[in-house]
Motif scaffolding. Structure first.
Motif, PDB file in Angstrom:
ATOM      1  N   SER A  60      58.350   4.370  73.292  1.00  0.00           N
ATOM      2  CA  SER A  60      58.853   4.335  71.904  1.00  0.00           C
ATOM      3  C   SER A  60      58.338   3.093  71.167  1.00  0.00           C
ATOM      4  CB  SER A  60      60.382   4.372  71.871  1.00  0.00           C
ATOM      5  OG  SER A  60      60.920   3.278  72.592  1.00  0.00           O
ATOM      6  N   GLU A  63      54.660   3.707  70.364  1.00  0.00           N
ATOM      7  CA  GLU A  63      54.550   4.672  69.255  1.00  0.00           C
ATOM      8  C   GLU A  63      54.794   4.008  67.902  1.00  0.00           C
ATOM      9  OE1 GLU A  63      56.993   8.590  68.055  1.00  0.00           O
ATOM     10  OE2 GLU A  63      56.302   8.524  70.139  1.00  0.00           O
ATOM     11  N   GLU A  64      55.793   3.120  67.834  1.00  0.00           N
ATOM     12  CA  GLU A  64      56.135   2.467  66.567  1.00  0.00           C
ATOM     13  C   GLU A  64      55.415   1.140  66.369  1.00  0.00           C
ATOM     14  OE1 GLU A  64      57.975   3.670  64.006  1.00  0.00           O
ATOM     15  OE2 GLU A  64      58.044   5.528  65.161  1.00  0.00           O
ATOM     16  N   TYR A  69      61.993  -1.392  69.871  1.00  0.00           N
ATOM     17  CA  TYR A  69      62.285  -0.156  69.147  1.00  0.00           C
ATOM     18  C   TYR A  69      62.673   0.894  70.193  1.00  0.00           C
ATOM     19  CZ  TYR A  69      61.832   3.891  66.126  1.00  0.00           C
ATOM     20  OH  TYR A  69      62.093   5.030  65.409  1.00  0.00           O
ATOM     21  N   GLY A  70      63.733   1.630  69.958  1.00  0.00           N
ATOM     22  CA  GLY A  70      64.132   2.683  70.891  1.00  0.00           C
ATOM     23  C   GLY A  70      65.420   2.356  71.620  1.00  0.00           C
TER      24      GLY A  70
END
Length: 200
Positions: A60, A63-64, A69-70
């Motif tokens: 995650s 991806e960001e 994050y996540g």
């Protein structure tokens, strides 16, 4: 605005400029293996009292492109609320910023940028998440630093102005009940540390 606020605003402006410049440099890394991925950048307040340090990114975060994050970030936000820690007092980053298949192959120069992040943020405490992150921290060339021992849940001295708290790796603590208890049991020490901070 009194003089103290004005000084803080100047420090904050400088920290924002410096962290943005550092993020631009990290973001231009040419060693990222997959063209759709970029290095994962630190997130949070550029003058945070609390500096979270994790070893490697999760999917995650990749991806960001943002650290914490996540699931780990969501769990930490809930914990900050329970421990009455202002999330605006927190900055988080990773040792291995590039999403490489084997973190041991990460560029040592990239990992060494944690020293720059620490210098910009100037935290009061570093929360070291897991043994791999602790190994990296102890190998960095941080001015006046002493080795942090792998004593889970104990506040230690990193430099004359920065303390350290070693906790288990949060990413490994989210799915296993005993690992989860071990992580949160150690992390609770941060709540007491934060409550004891002198008022500004």
């Amino acid at each position: 605005m009194d003089g103290t606020d004005e000084i803080y605003e100047r420090y904050l402006s400088r920290a924002i400029r410096e962290i943005n410049t550092l993020h631009d440099e990290i973001g231009s890394c040419t060693l990222v293996e997959h063209p759709a991925h970029a290095p994962v950048l630190g997130s949070g307040h550029p003058l945070g009292d609390i500096f979270l340090l994790k070893y490697r990114p999760q999917p995650s975060e990749i991806e960001e492109g943002v650290a914490f994050y996540g699931r780990a970030g969501t769990a930490l936000m809930k914990s900050f609320k329970r421990l009455s820690i202002d999330p605006l007092a927190v900055y988080g980053t990773l040792c291995v910023k590039c999403p490489v298949a084997d973190p041991s192959l990460a560029d040592p120069a990239c990992i060494a940028r944690i020293t720059e992040e620490l210098a910009i943020v100037s935290p009061k405490i570093v929360v070291v998440m897991g043994g791999e992150a602790l190994g990296v921290l102890n190998d960095l060339d941080i001015p006046l630093a002493r080795p942090v021992q792998p004593r889970i849940g104990e506040i230690q001295r990193l430099t004359p102005s920065i303390e350290a708290l070693v906790v288990p790796n949060i990413d490994e603590a989210l799915d296993d009940e005993s690992s989860k208890r071990a992580f949160w049991g150690a992390f609770r020490a941060l709540g007491q540390w934060y409550a004891d901070l002198p008022p500004y």
